[in-house]
Design an enzyme around this catalytic site. Structure first.
Site, PDB file in Angstrom:
ATOM      1  N   HIS A 153       0.013 -15.559 -17.583  1.00  0.00           N
ATOM      2  CA  HIS A 153       1.439 -15.920 -17.425  1.00  0.00           C
ATOM      3  C   HIS A 153       1.978 -16.408 -18.771  1.00  0.00           C
ATOM      4  O   HIS A 153       2.581 -17.485 -18.868  1.00  0.00           O
ATOM      5  CB  HIS A 153       1.613 -16.998 -16.350  1.00  0.00           C
ATOM      6  CG  HIS A 153       2.967 -16.980 -15.716  1.00  0.00           C
ATOM      7  ND1 HIS A 153       3.177 -17.281 -14.388  1.00  0.00           N
ATOM      8  CD2 HIS A 153       4.198 -16.684 -16.221  1.00  0.00           C
ATOM      9  CE1 HIS A 153       4.465 -17.195 -14.104  1.00  0.00           C
ATOM     10  NE2 HIS A 153       5.110 -16.831 -15.198  1.00  0.00           N
ATOM     11  N   GLU A 186      -1.897 -18.315  -9.005  1.00  0.00           N
ATOM     12  CA  GLU A 186      -2.253 -18.810 -10.334  1.00  0.00           C
ATOM     13  C   GLU A 186      -2.710 -20.269 -10.270  1.00  0.00           C
ATOM     14  O   GLU A 186      -2.171 -21.055  -9.504  1.00  0.00           O
ATOM     15  CB  GLU A 186      -1.034 -18.700 -11.258  1.00  0.00           C
ATOM     16  CG  GLU A 186      -0.582 -17.279 -11.487  1.00  0.00           C
ATOM     17  CD  GLU A 186       0.697 -17.201 -12.309  1.00  0.00           C
ATOM     18  OE1 GLU A 186       1.360 -18.245 -12.489  1.00  0.00           O
ATOM     19  OE2 GLU A 186       1.035 -16.117 -12.777  1.00  0.00           O
ATOM     20  N   ARG A 237       0.819  -1.205   0.000  1.00  0.00           N
ATOM     21  CA  ARG A 237       0.000   0.000   0.000  1.00  0.00           C
ATOM     22  C   ARG A 237       0.860   1.265   0.000  1.00  0.00           C
ATOM     23  O   ARG A 237       0.556   2.250  -0.683  1.00  0.00           O
ATOM     24  CB  ARG A 237      -0.915  -0.013   1.229  1.00  0.00           C
ATOM     25  CG  ARG A 237      -1.720   1.270   1.445  1.00  0.00           C
ATOM     26  CD  ARG A 237      -2.655   1.555   0.298  1.00  0.00           C
ATOM     27  NE  ARG A 237      -3.693   0.539   0.207  1.00  0.00           N
ATOM     28  CZ  ARG A 237      -4.623   0.528  -0.739  1.00  0.00           C
ATOM     29  NH1 ARG A 237      -4.632   1.473  -1.662  1.00  0.00           N
ATOM     30  NH2 ARG A 237      -5.536  -0.427  -0.773  1.00  0.00           N
TER      31      ARG A 237
END
Length: 293
Positions: free
Chosen positions: A259, A241, A221
């Protein structure tokens, strides 16, 4: 020892190129892990554990400790990738299992994809494509977007791929800064001692570092706040993934790629040949190409 009745078994974790599967099948007993239903994969490994001496994987899926322990005859892991974070390297070291990868063969295509994602995100190419297909162009022009040329680009990780991205971005007249563990003595780009410092002086931030304990969640952040309002993101790699967070999938200013940065015919052929070379070298008791362990 390989014999006609006891060929070397190779476990291929994902359906990589047909060419690679064909070449592996010519030389070894090929076991296709993805064809086994997920709930039966432990039994699948147990059934073939007396044959499997090599695992071929990629940057999406690699052998974890459980898989490695299920294969007592495993000698080598050959990764079809430039990253190794999906492989339990500590367990491989403990077991004395060799590990190789394909770091140099991916550089150009991955750098190309980085530029493509920057352009697609800044120019809203995916949203514009849908705008045309839905017929909305008949009623009004598409909204204004942001150019890439001349922007300040910050690169996290100035290794092979990061340097190739920088070279391409320079062709667009971009000013390049970078962060890495230490300054690169031969680099003409501006070094920033922290990612936050780099982000605060960049309009575009590129992550091209390897995933390690130190780089995990390196863009947090604080880094996003230092960039200012986050206008969009182009992502070829996701944390879990192939799962995609619904929030990301719903955002028009996020461009997602599976990817696939190195998924070109040319590169997959080179990678397949290199993987075959790694295995043949190992099983011929010759020095390994690109050894990690």
């Amino acid at each position: 020892m390989e014999t006609a009745s006891n060929p070397i078994g190779v476990l291929l974790l994902r359906p990589l190129s047909p060419y690679l599967q064909q070449e592996l099948s010519k030389r070894y007993a090929l076991f296709k892990f993805w064809e086994s239903p997920p709930h039966l994969r432990r039994e699948f490994l147990g059934e073939h554990s007396s044959s499997i001496r090599a695992v071929v994987c990629n940057g999406v899926q690699g052998p974890d400790a459980e898989m490695i322990d299920a294969l007592p005859l495993l000698e080598i892991v050959a990764s079809h990738s430039s990253g190794l974070d999906k492989i339990d390297l500590d367990r491989c070291r403990t077991r004395g299992i060799r590990v190789t990868y394909t770091p140099d063969e991916l550089t150009g295509e991955v750098a190309d994809m980085a530029i493509l994602l920057i352009l697609a995100t800044s120019r809203w190419i995916c949203a514009a494509d849908q705008y045309v297909r839905r017929g909305e162009w008949r009623n009004s022009d598409f909204k204004l977007t942001s150019k890439f040329s001349g922007k300040s680009v910050g690169i996290i990780g100035l290794g092979r791929i990061g340097s190739a991205i920088a070279k391409r971005a320079e062709a667009f007249g971009c000013r390049i800064g970078y962060h890495s563990r230490s300054p690169k003595p031969d680099s003409r780009y501006t070094y920033y001692p922290s990612v936050t410092d780099l982000a605060s002086d960049s309009q575009i931030l590129v992550v091209s570092c390897a995933l390690t304990r130190e780089t995990h969640h390196i863009v947090n952040r604080g880094v996003m706040d230092a960039l200012g309002r986050l206008g969009g993101a182009g992502l070829d790699v996701l944390e879990h993934e192939p799962e995609v967070p619904d929030l990301l999938a719903r955002l028009d200013n996020v461009v997602l790629s599976p990817h696939a940065a190195a998924s070109t015919y040319e590169t997959r052929k080179r990678l397949a040949d290199l993987i075959i070379g790694h295995l043949e070298t190992h099983f011929s008791n010759k020095p390994l190409l690109n050894p990690v362990i």
